[in-house]
Design a protein around this motif. Sequence first.
Motif, short mmCIF file in Angstrom:
data_model
loop_
_atom_site.label_atom_id
_atom_site.label_comp_id
_atom_site.label_asym_id
_atom_site.label_seq_id
_atom_site.Cartn_x
_atom_site.Cartn_y
_atom_site.Cartn_z
N HIS A 33 32.76 48.25 4.69
CA HIS A 33 32.41 48.16 3.28
C HIS A 33 30.99 48.69 3.13
CE1 HIS A 33 35.91 45.61 2.46
NE2 HIS A 33 35.64 45.06 3.63
N LEU A 34 30.83 49.73 2.33
CA LEU A 34 29.53 50.38 2.15
C LEU A 34 29.07 50.26 0.71
CD1 LEU A 34 30.44 53.56 4.15
CD2 LEU A 34 28.60 52.01 4.75
N TYR A 35 27.78 49.98 0.56
CA TYR A 35 27.18 49.78 -0.76
C TYR A 35 26.02 50.77 -0.91
CZ TYR A 35 29.76 45.51 0.03
OH TYR A 35 30.76 44.61 0.33
N CYS A 36 25.96 51.43 -2.05
CA CYS A 36 24.94 52.45 -2.29
C CYS A 36 23.62 51.81 -2.72
CB CYS A 36 25.42 53.41 -3.37
SG CYS A 36 24.27 54.76 -3.65
N THR A 37 22.55 52.28 -2.10
CA THR A 37 21.20 51.86 -2.53
C THR A 37 20.37 53.09 -2.86
OG1 THR A 37 20.31 51.83 -0.28
CG2 THR A 37 21.28 49.77 -1.11
N GLY A 38 21.02 54.12 -3.33
CA GLY A 38 20.32 55.37 -3.63
C GLY A 38 20.57 56.37 -2.53
N PRO A 39 19.55 56.75 -1.78
CA PRO A 39 19.75 57.74 -0.72
C PRO A 39 20.36 57.15 0.55
CG PRO A 39 17.43 57.13 -0.84
CD PRO A 39 18.13 56.42 -1.97
N TYR A 40 20.63 55.84 0.54
CA TYR A 40 21.20 55.17 1.71
C TYR A 40 22.45 54.40 1.32
CZ TYR A 40 16.70 56.13 3.81
OH TYR A 40 15.58 56.75 4.27
N TRP A 41 23.33 54.28 2.29
CA TRP A 41 24.50 53.41 2.18
C TRP A 41 24.31 52.31 3.20
CZ3 TRP A 41 28.35 53.80 -1.38
CH2 TRP A 41 28.33 54.94 -2.16
N VAL A 42 24.55 51.06 2.78
CA VAL A 42 24.33 49.92 3.66
C VAL A 42 25.63 49.17 3.88
CG1 VAL A 42 21.89 49.68 3.05
CG2 VAL A 42 23.61 48.40 1.76
N ALA A 43 25.71 48.56 5.05
CA ALA A 43 26.84 47.71 5.42
C ALA A 43 26.26 46.46 6.06
CB ALA A 43 27.75 48.44 6.40
N PHE A 44 26.99 45.37 5.97
CA PHE A 44 26.53 44.09 6.47
C PHE A 44 27.52 43.51 7.48
CE2 PHE A 44 24.86 44.79 2.27
CZ PHE A 44 23.53 44.51 2.43
N GLU A 45 26.97 42.76 8.43
CA GLU A 45 27.73 41.98 9.38
C GLU A 45 28.80 42.80 10.11
OE1 GLU A 45 26.85 38.35 10.04
OE2 GLU A 45 25.21 39.63 9.41
N ARG A 46 30.07 42.46 9.97
CA ARG A 46 31.13 43.15 10.71
C ARG A 46 31.21 44.62 10.34
NH1 ARG A 46 35.89 38.59 11.25
NH2 ARG A 46 34.54 37.03 12.20
N SER A 47 31.05 44.92 9.06
CA SER A 47 31.02 46.32 8.63
C SER A 47 29.83 47.04 9.27
CB SER A 47 30.91 46.42 7.11
OG SER A 47 32.09 46.01 6.48
N ALA A 48 28.71 46.34 9.38
CA ALA A 48 27.51 46.91 9.98
C ALA A 48 27.75 47.29 11.44
CB ALA A 48 26.34 45.94 9.87
N TYR A 49 28.42 46.41 12.15
CA TYR A 49 28.74 46.68 13.56
C TYR A 49 29.61 47.94 13.68
CZ TYR A 49 30.88 46.19 18.16
OH TYR A 49 31.33 46.44 19.44
N GLN A 50 30.64 48.01 12.85
CA GLN A 50 31.53 49.17 12.90
C GLN A 50 30.80 50.45 12.49
OE1 GLN A 50 34.20 48.82 14.50
NE2 GLN A 50 35.78 47.62 13.48
N THR A 102 38.65 52.63 6.50
CA THR A 102 39.49 51.87 7.42
C THR A 102 39.16 52.33 8.83
OG1 THR A 102 41.21 51.73 5.74
CG2 THR A 102 41.87 51.28 7.99
N VAL A 103 39.02 51.36 9.73
CA VAL A 103 38.66 51.64 11.12
C VAL A 103 39.58 50.82 12.04
CG1 VAL A 103 36.26 52.26 10.67
CG2 VAL A 103 36.85 49.88 11.06
N PRO A 104 39.61 51.17 13.33
CA PRO A 104 40.41 50.36 14.27
C PRO A 104 39.92 48.91 14.27
CG PRO A 104 39.70 52.41 15.30
CD PRO A 104 38.99 52.31 13.98
N GLY A 105 40.76 48.02 14.72
CA GLY A 105 40.45 46.60 14.74
C GLY A 105 39.10 46.26 15.36
N LEU A 106 38.50 45.22 14.83
CA LEU A 106 37.18 44.78 15.28
C LEU A 106 37.29 44.03 16.60
CD1 LEU A 106 34.14 44.27 14.42
CD2 LEU A 106 34.96 42.08 13.57
N PRO A 107 36.54 44.48 17.62
CA PRO A 107 36.49 43.71 18.87
C PRO A 107 35.52 42.53 18.67
CG PRO A 107 35.24 45.75 19.10
CD PRO A 107 35.83 45.74 17.72
N ILE A 108 36.06 41.36 18.35
CA ILE A 108 35.25 40.20 17.94
C ILE A 108 34.18 39.84 18.97
CG2 ILE A 108 35.32 37.73 17.41
CD1 ILE A 108 36.27 39.35 15.11
#
Length: 126
Positions: A33-50, A102-108
């Motif tokens: 899950h990506l969120y726009c902050t202008g010139p950057y796209w940010v992801a958090f937690e599990r999305s950040a890892y991926q 969409t990405v392959p499953g998260l290796p927890i």
Amino acid sequence: MSSLPSGVRLVRLLNERLAEIMDRERANRNAIHLYCTGPYWVAFERSAYQLRRMFPDSEITPMRLLGYPFPVVMVSVTDRSLQVYTRAHILKKDDKDYKLLTVPGLPIAAYQEWHAGEVKGLPRLT
């Protein structure tokens, strides 16, 4: 909102949507899950890892947020990097301020180890 500086957009995103973002991430197994902050796209937690796995040169920002009990890891990529990537990959959702891949499953276990390493030594909020 697009004319606001990136930092202001990030703060607004966190103030207005943190609970929604964290709820989404708790259930996240195969998405970024990506969120726009202008010139950057940010992801958090599990999305950040991926996202970090996909973009090894991305920027990692561990943080503590007022009103949220656990440390949070954010990863950001430039809009340009994401545009290059999306030329060859189909997005599940492609909005102006939100994108879903969409990405392959998260290796927890790997995610938990990465997260613990990123937040290690992060000062506590007082």
